[in-house]
Design an enzyme around this catalytic site. Structure first.
Site, PDB file in Angstrom:
ATOM      1  N   LYS A  15     -10.541  27.395  -7.105  1.00 57.04           N
ATOM      2  CA  LYS A  15     -10.046  26.954  -5.790  1.00 57.04           C
ATOM      3  C   LYS A  15     -10.401  27.908  -4.671  1.00 57.04           C
ATOM      4  CE  LYS A  15      -5.889  26.808  -6.883  1.00 57.04           C
ATOM      5  NZ  LYS A  15      -5.021  27.810  -6.408  1.00 57.04           N
ATOM      6  N   ARG A  90       3.161  24.643  -3.473  1.00 58.90           N
ATOM      7  CA  ARG A  90       3.095  24.819  -4.923  1.00 58.90           C
ATOM      8  C   ARG A  90       4.285  24.204  -5.629  1.00 58.90           C
ATOM      9  NH1 ARG A  90      -0.571  29.416  -5.192  1.00 58.90           N
ATOM     10  NH2 ARG A  90      -0.957  30.101  -7.305  1.00 58.90           N
ATOM     11  N   ARG A 129     -12.582  36.256 -14.981  1.00 62.29           N
ATOM     12  CA  ARG A 129     -12.311  36.749 -13.635  1.00 62.29           C
ATOM     13  C   ARG A 129     -11.556  38.073 -13.677  1.00 62.29           C
ATOM     14  NH1 ARG A 129      -8.682  33.209  -9.633  1.00 62.29           N
ATOM     15  NH2 ARG A 129      -6.952  34.257 -10.620  1.00 62.29           N
ATOM     16  N   ARG A 135      -7.554  41.775 -11.089  1.00 62.55           N
ATOM     17  CA  ARG A 135      -6.281  41.337 -10.525  1.00 62.55           C
ATOM     18  C   ARG A 135      -5.154  41.636 -11.492  1.00 62.55           C
ATOM     19  NH1 ARG A 135      -6.319  35.502  -7.597  1.00 62.55           N
ATOM     20  NH2 ARG A 135      -4.348  35.420  -8.721  1.00 62.55           N
ATOM     21  N   ARG A 146       1.517  31.531 -15.613  1.00 57.62           N
ATOM     22  CA  ARG A 146       1.092  30.852 -14.381  1.00 57.62           C
ATOM     23  C   ARG A 146       0.620  29.422 -14.663  1.00 57.62           C
ATOM     24  NH1 ARG A 146      -3.129  34.777 -12.809  1.00 57.62           N
ATOM     25  NH2 ARG A 146      -3.744  33.302 -11.219  1.00 57.62           N
TER      26      ARG A 146
HETATM   27  P1  AMP Z   1      -3.200  32.510  -5.999  1.00 57.50           P
HETATM   28  O1  AMP Z   1      -4.157  33.477  -5.390  1.00 57.50           O
HETATM   29  O2  AMP Z   1      -3.095  31.212  -5.238  1.00 57.50           O
HETATM   30  O3  AMP Z   1      -3.433  32.299  -7.475  1.00 57.50           O
HETATM   31  O4  AMP Z   1      -1.738  33.179  -5.878  1.00 57.50           O
HETATM   32  C1  AMP Z   1      -1.442  34.389  -6.530  1.00 57.50           C
HETATM   33  C2  AMP Z   1       0.068  34.557  -6.629  1.00 57.50           C
HETATM   34  O5  AMP Z   1       0.643  34.614  -5.316  1.00 57.50           O
HETATM   35  C3  AMP Z   1       0.802  33.413  -7.330  1.00 57.50           C
HETATM   36  O6  AMP Z   1       0.789  33.535  -8.737  1.00 57.50           O
HETATM   37  C4  AMP Z   1       2.196  33.573  -6.746  1.00 57.50           C
HETATM   38  O7  AMP Z   1       2.873  34.650  -7.353  1.00 57.50           O
HETATM   39  C5  AMP Z   1       1.904  33.964  -5.300  1.00 57.50           C
HETATM   40  N1  AMP Z   1       1.798  32.746  -4.447  1.00 57.50           N
HETATM   41  C6  AMP Z   1       0.672  32.251  -3.874  1.00 57.50           C
HETATM   42  N2  AMP Z   1       0.946  31.120  -3.194  1.00 57.50           N
HETATM   43  C7  AMP Z   1       2.271  30.900  -3.355  1.00 57.50           C
HETATM   44  C8  AMP Z   1       3.164  29.870  -2.929  1.00 57.50           C
HETATM   45  N3  AMP Z   1       2.731  28.811  -2.215  1.00 57.50           N
HETATM   46  N4  AMP Z   1       4.475  29.982  -3.265  1.00 57.50           N
HETATM   47  C9  AMP Z   1       4.930  31.029  -3.978  1.00 57.50           C
HETATM   48  N5  AMP Z   1       4.137  32.006  -4.448  1.00 57.50           N
HETATM   49  C10 AMP Z   1       2.824  31.952  -4.145  1.00 57.50           C
END
Ligand code: AMP
Length: 196
Positions: A15, A90, A129, A135, A146
């Site tokens: 994404k 989310r 990744r 990360r 996740r």
């Molecule tokens: P991502 O880069 O989108 O995979 O996000 C990494 C982490 O950031 C997620 O696993 C959550 O812990 C936090 N996060 C990102 N977007 C959200 C959201 N919309 N609501 C809550 N936590 C978020």
């Protein structure tokens, strides 16, 4: 083409990469809540410290915090004519929060794109990744959490947006270039056929 678009997909669907490239093509900002959080974490801001305590375990940052962040970001000048949201909403609560943010300005979403990748491909992609990006939330245990959270909290959003007639499913398999071409074609086609 300016539009208000959400890109949804399981962790590891590609994404983030696709959102940046697609947004550039559409001439709109790509807004990733995960990336905003990571930037706060690296700058050790108060928000970063708070977010980190959730992110490191693969949990969602509390809705009030995330919703406020998105409201602020969507209020910035570059997002007024359109945006590509990556990683938000989310859960069902965040869908309602986003509806409120947009309707307060008399706006609505144009499309929600679900990038689909078979479950079996996800873990391998994420572990690869992890080796590249280092990360903290890409360990096998956190990844599994996740993915489970995605199925439980995020997947139900698809039926909400399908009922609104703005959901578009795009196959996320293939090379980065193949997926980008598919995404761009299917989304622009959808936006042309479904003008608001
Ligand atoms: P991502 O880069 O989108 O995979 O996000 C990494 C982490 O950031 C997620 O696993 C959550 O812990 C936090 N996060 C990102 N977007 C959200 C959201 N919309 N609501 C809550 N936590 C978020």
């Amino acid at each position: 083409m300016k539009a208000r678009v959400i890109l949804i997909g399981p962790p590891g669907a590609g994404k983030g990469t696709q959102a940046k490239m697609l947004a550039e093509k559409l001439d709109i900002p790509a807004i990733s809540t995960g990336e905003i959080f990571r930037s706060h974490i690296s700058r050790r801001t108060e928000l970063g410290v708070l977010a980190q305590s959730y992110i490191k375990n693969g949990n969602l940052v509390p809705d009030e915090v995330t919703d406020a962040l998105v409201r602020d970001r969507l209020g910035e000048a570059d997002a007024v004519a359109g945006f590509l949201l990556d990683g938000y909403p989310r859960n069902v609560h965040q869908v309602e929060a986003l509806d409120a943010i947009l309707s307060d300005s008399g706006l609505a979403l144009d499309a929600v794109v679900e990038l689909t990748v078979p479950d079996g491909d996800i873990m391998g992609r994420l572990l690869r990744r992890a080796g590249l990006e280092n990360r903290a939330d890409d360990t096998e245990e956190v990844i599994a959490h996740r993915i489970a959270l995605y199925h439980r909290e995020t997947e139900p959003l698809m039926s909400v947006y399908r009922e609104r007639g703005i959901l578009l499913n795009v196959d996320g398999r293939g090379t980065i270039a193949e997926v980008l071409t598919r995404l761009t074609e299917e989304l622009t086609d959808f936006l042309c056929k479904n003008p608001l």
